[in-house]
Design a protein around this motif. Structure first.
Motif, PDB file in Angstrom:
ATOM      1  N   ALA A  21       0.814  -1.146  -0.026  1.00 21.38           N
ATOM      2  CA  ALA A  21       0.078  -0.025  -0.002  1.00 21.38           C
ATOM      3  C   ALA A  21       0.987   1.384  -0.101  1.00 21.38           C
ATOM      4  CB  ALA A  21      -0.713  -0.244   1.056  1.00 21.38           C
ATOM      5  N   ALA A  22       1.935   1.029   0.873  1.00 22.98           N
ATOM      6  CA  ALA A  22       2.962   2.484   0.833  1.00 22.98           C
ATOM      7  C   ALA A  22       3.651   2.703  -0.560  1.00 22.98           C
ATOM      8  CB  ALA A  22       4.054   2.220   1.815  1.00 22.98           C
ATOM      9  N   TYR A  23       3.744   1.499  -1.182  1.00 22.09           N
ATOM     10  CA  TYR A  23       4.435   1.670  -2.552  1.00 22.09           C
ATOM     11  C   TYR A  23       3.458   1.976  -3.575  1.00 22.09           C
ATOM     12  CZ  TYR A  23       6.590   0.187  -6.919  1.00 22.09           C
ATOM     13  OH  TYR A  23       7.134   0.216  -8.212  1.00 22.09           O
ATOM     14  N   THR A  24       2.284   1.712  -3.560  1.00 18.90           N
ATOM     15  CA  THR A  24       1.356   2.254  -4.348  1.00 18.90           C
ATOM     16  C   THR A  24       1.105   3.680  -4.298  1.00 18.90           C
ATOM     17  OG1 THR A  24       0.536  -0.087  -4.507  1.00 18.90           O
ATOM     18  CG2 THR A  24      -0.961   1.485  -5.260  1.00 18.90           C
ATOM     19  N   ARG A  25       0.790   4.025  -2.813  1.00 15.87           N
ATOM     20  CA  ARG A  25       0.607   5.346  -2.598  1.00 15.87           C
ATOM     21  C   ARG A  25       1.654   6.448  -3.093  1.00 15.87           C
ATOM     22  NH1 ARG A  25      -1.107   7.655   3.368  1.00 15.87           N
ATOM     23  NH2 ARG A  25      -1.627   9.932   2.445  1.00 15.87           N
ATOM     24  N   ALA A  26       2.872   5.776  -3.139  1.00 15.94           N
ATOM     25  CA  ALA A  26       4.275   6.708  -3.602  1.00 15.94           C
ATOM     26  C   ALA A  26       4.065   6.620  -5.163  1.00 15.94           C
ATOM     27  CB  ALA A  26       5.373   6.286  -2.977  1.00 15.94           C
ATOM     28  N   PRO A  29      -0.245   6.933  -7.259  1.00 16.29           N
ATOM     29  CA  PRO A  29      -1.331   7.705  -6.225  1.00 16.29           C
ATOM     30  C   PRO A  29      -2.630   7.374  -6.700  1.00 16.29           C
ATOM     31  CG  PRO A  29      -0.066   9.152  -7.394  1.00 16.29           C
ATOM     32  CD  PRO A  29       0.548   8.012  -7.724  1.00 16.29           C
ATOM     33  N   GLY A  30      -2.751   7.274  -8.086  1.00 15.88           N
ATOM     34  CA  GLY A  30      -4.380   7.330  -8.502  1.00 15.88           C
ATOM     35  C   GLY A  30      -5.164   5.987  -8.352  1.00 15.88           C
ATOM     36  N   VAL A  31      -4.015   4.784  -8.411  1.00 11.87           N
ATOM     37  CA  VAL A  31      -4.461   3.430  -7.961  1.00 11.87           C
ATOM     38  C   VAL A  31      -4.908   3.260  -6.351  1.00 11.87           C
ATOM     39  CG1 VAL A  31      -3.935   0.825  -7.834  1.00 11.87           C
ATOM     40  CG2 VAL A  31      -3.449   2.600 -10.042  1.00 11.87           C
ATOM     41  N   TYR A  32      -4.044   4.028  -5.557  1.00 13.46           N
ATOM     42  CA  TYR A  32      -4.097   3.933  -4.105  1.00 13.46           C
ATOM     43  C   TYR A  32      -5.212   4.609  -3.782  1.00 13.46           C
ATOM     44  CZ  TYR A  32      -3.247   4.854   0.575  1.00 13.46           C
ATOM     45  OH  TYR A  32      -3.362   4.975   1.952  1.00 13.46           O
ATOM     46  N   TRP A  33      -5.818   5.832  -4.372  1.00 12.30           N
ATOM     47  CA  TRP A  33      -6.975   6.338  -4.158  1.00 12.30           C
ATOM     48  C   TRP A  33      -8.053   5.608  -4.429  1.00 12.30           C
ATOM     49  CZ3 TRP A  33      -9.308   9.877  -1.527  1.00 12.30           C
ATOM     50  CH2 TRP A  33     -10.632  10.408  -1.865  1.00 12.30           C
ATOM     51  N   SER A  34      -8.264   4.972  -5.581  1.00 12.51           N
ATOM     52  CA  SER A  34      -9.207   4.214  -6.171  1.00 12.51           C
ATOM     53  C   SER A  34      -9.753   2.963  -5.140  1.00 12.51           C
ATOM     54  CB  SER A  34      -9.247   3.774  -7.779  1.00 12.51           C
ATOM     55  OG  SER A  34      -8.995   4.873  -8.541  1.00 12.51           O
ATOM     56  N   PRO A  39     -12.377   4.940  -0.101  1.00  9.88           N
ATOM     57  CA  PRO A  39     -13.278   4.275   0.844  1.00  9.88           C
ATOM     58  C   PRO A  39     -12.996   4.911   2.178  1.00  9.88           C
ATOM     59  CG  PRO A  39     -12.296   2.451  -0.639  1.00  9.88           C
ATOM     60  CD  PRO A  39     -11.753   3.787  -0.871  1.00  9.88           C
ATOM     61  N   ILE A  40     -11.842   5.139   2.497  1.00  6.32           N
ATOM     62  CA  ILE A  40     -11.491   5.821   3.968  1.00  6.32           C
ATOM     63  C   ILE A  40     -11.865   6.996   3.948  1.00  6.32           C
ATOM     64  CG2 ILE A  40      -9.625   6.282   5.389  1.00  6.32           C
ATOM     65  CD1 ILE A  40      -7.979   3.861   4.446  1.00  6.32           C
ATOM     66  N   SER A  41     -11.772   7.802   2.918  1.00  7.06           N
ATOM     67  CA  SER A  41     -12.209   9.463   3.041  1.00  7.06           C
ATOM     68  C   SER A  41     -13.659   9.385   2.950  1.00  7.06           C
ATOM     69  CB  SER A  41     -11.524  10.081   1.860  1.00  7.06           C
ATOM     70  OG  SER A  41     -10.282  10.160   1.835  1.00  7.06           O
ATOM     71  N   THR A  42     -14.512   8.580   2.349  1.00 10.60           N
ATOM     72  CA  THR A  42     -15.890   8.521   2.371  1.00 10.60           C
ATOM     73  C   THR A  42     -16.453   8.246   3.474  1.00 10.60           C
ATOM     74  OG1 THR A  42     -15.676   7.831  -0.085  1.00 10.60           O
ATOM     75  CG2 THR A  42     -17.922   7.673   1.035  1.00 10.60           C
ATOM     76  N   ALA A  43     -15.824   7.388   4.175  1.00 12.22           N
ATOM     77  CA  ALA A  43     -16.339   6.768   5.536  1.00 12.22           C
ATOM     78  C   ALA A  43     -16.140   7.965   6.360  1.00 12.22           C
ATOM     79  CB  ALA A  43     -15.532   5.585   5.892  1.00 12.22           C
ATOM     80  N   ARG A  44     -15.055   8.573   6.558  1.00 13.74           N
ATOM     81  CA  ARG A  44     -14.780   9.808   7.271  1.00 13.74           C
ATOM     82  C   ARG A  44     -15.550  10.773   7.080  1.00 13.74           C
ATOM     83  NH1 ARG A  44      -8.016  10.652   6.676  1.00 13.74           N
ATOM     84  NH2 ARG A  44      -7.558   8.819   7.969  1.00 13.74           N
ATOM     85  N   LEU A  45     -16.091  11.062   5.769  1.00 12.68           N
ATOM     86  CA  LEU A  45     -16.982  12.232   5.351  1.00 12.68           C
ATOM     87  C   LEU A  45     -18.259  11.998   5.952  1.00 12.68           C
ATOM     88  CD1 LEU A  45     -17.054  14.270   1.934  1.00 12.68           C
ATOM     89  CD2 LEU A  45     -19.174  13.716   3.416  1.00 12.68           C
ATOM     90  N   PRO A  90     -17.911   9.868  -6.280  1.00 13.85           N
ATOM     91  CA  PRO A  90     -16.605   9.694  -6.539  1.00 13.85           C
ATOM     92  C   PRO A  90     -16.018   9.894  -7.984  1.00 13.85           C
ATOM     93  CG  PRO A  90     -17.798   7.603  -6.353  1.00 13.85           C
ATOM     94  CD  PRO A  90     -18.767   9.029  -6.357  1.00 13.85           C
ATOM     95  N   THR A  91     -14.857  10.252  -8.052  1.00 11.66           N
ATOM     96  CA  THR A  91     -14.329  10.530  -9.346  1.00 11.66           C
ATOM     97  C   THR A  91     -12.813   9.806  -9.153  1.00 11.66           C
ATOM     98  OG1 THR A  91     -12.893  12.556  -8.534  1.00 11.66           O
ATOM     99  CG2 THR A  91     -15.038  12.829  -9.515  1.00 11.66           C
ATOM    100  N   SER A  92     -11.953   9.829 -10.355  1.00 11.12           N
ATOM    101  CA  SER A  92     -10.932   9.133 -10.287  1.00 11.12           C
ATOM    102  C   SER A  92      -9.735   9.962  -9.476  1.00 11.12           C
ATOM    103  CB  SER A  92     -10.340   8.990 -12.113  1.00 11.12           C
ATOM    104  OG  SER A  92     -10.065  10.100 -12.309  1.00 11.12           O
ATOM    105  N   THR A  93     -10.133  11.106  -9.120  1.00 12.98           N
ATOM    106  CA  THR A  93      -8.783  11.948  -8.534  1.00 12.98           C
ATOM    107  C   THR A  93      -9.497  12.372  -7.182  1.00 12.98           C
ATOM    108  OG1 THR A  93      -9.840  13.845  -9.583  1.00 12.98           O
ATOM    109  CG2 THR A  93      -7.705  12.536 -10.610  1.00 12.98           C
ATOM    110  N   GLY A  94     -10.738  12.238  -6.754  1.00  9.39           N
ATOM    111  CA  GLY A  94     -11.292  12.627  -5.639  1.00  9.39           C
ATOM    112  C   GLY A  94     -12.625  12.365  -5.500  1.00  9.39           C
ATOM    113  N   LEU A  95     -13.367  13.407  -4.797  1.00 10.18           N
ATOM    114  CA  LEU A  95     -14.796  13.414  -4.400  1.00 10.18           C
ATOM    115  C   LEU A  95     -15.557  14.749  -4.975  1.00 10.18           C
ATOM    116  CD1 LEU A  95     -14.816  11.754  -0.882  1.00 10.18           C
ATOM    117  CD2 LEU A  95     -15.766  10.598  -2.894  1.00 10.18           C
TER     118      LEU A  95
END
Length: 458
Positions: A21-26, A29-34, A39-45, A90-95
């Motif tokens: 996950a750390a490697y994918t995020r670095a 980042p687009g794959v990590y976000w999707s 899911p994490i940011s949506t749950a927080r919101l 949701p979008t490929s880059t955010g919400l």
């Protein structure tokens, strides 16, 4: 011993998963976000929307009717209510989501809390856009989209509209010549200014537009695009001959518009116009975009004899900037510096250039030349551009709005290939014919000989 083996069996996959996950995020980042971030940011919101709005001061006291209804049905304490939230998209880059503001609130209130919302919901940035009275749109960006630029599929191009870069809110930055006729683009060496120019040229090359270039660096920037250019000047002497031709072309177009304006009884309102876009399609002249690379070379003079020629060129450029829009002539002025120290007429010309794009510059004074008179706070953003991020720039206009943008990579060979493939789209303008470059044939364009030559050694 068994406890250690069990721990290793469980901890090994978890460590591998965390490392992946750390490697994918670095790296991706687009794959990590999707897969993870969305899911994490949506749950927080969803879980903290009310409390976050209250902490940001975006809640208001409920109406009396609602307060009475809450007390009568639930017997709970009446608490302030947040803005009503719409559907999360949701979008490929955010919400994206829309908020209906409560009475007494304004979009500036939400925009002032954008940084707090970013931290609360764990996203890279939050941008606020006014949709209509009482409704704003929150655009949450999950990662730094400018680190690896990928243009959106629907960029919004069209006639005289070129999607040339990506904005920091993951929207395409579209250079619209109908809305913003003239633009000034500044940037130091290796800042990405040439890349920005390539995207403009290749985008316009595929449209029914006449392209004219002035490149006083012997044409090293614009000469590769010569097959698509209707005219090219590669030194100040040629520029001094080309600019009067463009001014005469502008005057001829005004004569055409004036003749069309002959108002007689029975003339329909739609036939009365003050620019070329009101003319019928079969009478409308083709739009002309003039690219001026290294504008300082037109201002600088080495001898007293060259001053008169310089003053004439500057006057003609100012006339084109002041009057060219209605005639369908647009300016794209590029350089490393542009200020009053260049000489008479520089400040007056800059005042006519509505759009401003500032790449990395070598000093704060250069950034102030581009952005200081329209958005002082954008000057600091331009001075903070790192040399390791070529193509990053700050784009603004005379309305005071500005944003960070970055141009995707486009090689000179690919840009030149587009101009060769679209050379047949270059419109026929007889006045510019003497300034069109003679493009030599490439080896691949030369037909094979009908008879095989025989070596004299055979």
């Amino acid at each position: 011993m068994s406890d250690w083996s069990t721990l290793l069996e469980v901890g090994g996959p978890l460590a591998a998963l965390g490392g992946g996950a750390a490697y994918t995020r670095a790296r991706h980042p687009g794959v990590y976000w999707s897969t993870v971030g969305l899911p994490i940011s949506t749950a927080r919101l969803l879980g903290s929307y009310g409390s976050v709005m209250e902490a940001c001061g975006l809640t208001v006291q409920p109406s009396r009717l609602r307060a009475v209804a809450v007390k009568a049905t639930t017997r709970r304490e009446v608490r302030p209510v947040p803005p009503r939230r719409g559907i999360i998209r949701p979008t490929s880059t955010g919400l994206r989501l829309r908020l209906r503001l409560a009475p007494g609130q304004e979009p500036a209130d939400v925009a002032a809390s954008a940084e707090r919302l970013r931290h609360a919901w764990g996203v890279h940035a939050v941008y606020v856009r006014d949709v209509k009275p009482g409704v704003v749109e929150l655009r949450l960006v999950g990662f730094d989209v400018l680190s690896n630029v990928r243009m959106p599929r629907k960029a919004g191009g069209g006639l005289l509209k070129v999607p040339v870069a990506l904005r920091e809110d993951a929207m395409a930055f579209v250079r619209d010549y109908r809305t913003m006729p003239h633009q000034l683009t500044l940037g130091a060496t290796l800042s990405g200014k040439s890349m920005y120019l390539r995207h403009l040229v290749t985008g316009l090359a595929q449209q029914p537009v006449a392209l004219v270039g002035i490149d006083c660096k012997r044409g090293v920037e614009l000469a590769p695009f010569a097959p698509r250019l209707s005219a090219l000047a590669t030194d100040p002497r040629q520029a001094a001959e080309l600019l009067p031709v463009l001014v005469r072309e502008m005057e001829d177009r005004y004569d055409l518009i004036k003749a069309r304006q002959g108002i007689v009884p029975g003339t329909r309102d739609e036939e009365i116009t003050s620019d070329i876009w009101g003319l019928p399609d079969d009478e409308r002249p083709v739009p002309v975009v003039l690219f001026v690379d290294e504008i300082a070379e037109l201002f600088l003079v080495a001898t007293k004899k060259d001053e008169e020629r310089r003053d004439e060129m500057v006057t003609q450029l100012i006339r084109l900037a002041q009057l060219g829009r209605a005639a369908g002539i647009y300016l794209e002025v590029c350089g490393q510096r542009f200020g009053a120290e260049l000489g008479k007429g520089a400040t007056m010309l800059r005042a006519q250039l509505t759009g401003r794009v500032c790449h990395r510059v070598n000093d704060e004074a250069s950034a102030k030349m581009a952005l200081g008179d329209i958005a002082p706070e954008a000057v600091f953003a331009a001075c903070a551009i790192a040399p390791e991020r070529p193509g990053l720039a700050v784009a603004g206009d005379t309305s005071g709005g500005w944003s960070r943008i970055r141009t995707p990579f486009l090689s000179l060979a690919d840009a030149a290939a587009v101009c060769r493939e679209t050379a047949h789209l270059a419109p026929d303008l007889p006045a510019l014919a003497p300034f069109r470059s003679a493009v030599p044939l490439r080896a691949s364009d030369v037909p094979a000989p009908l008879v095989k030559p025989v070596s004299i050694t055979e």
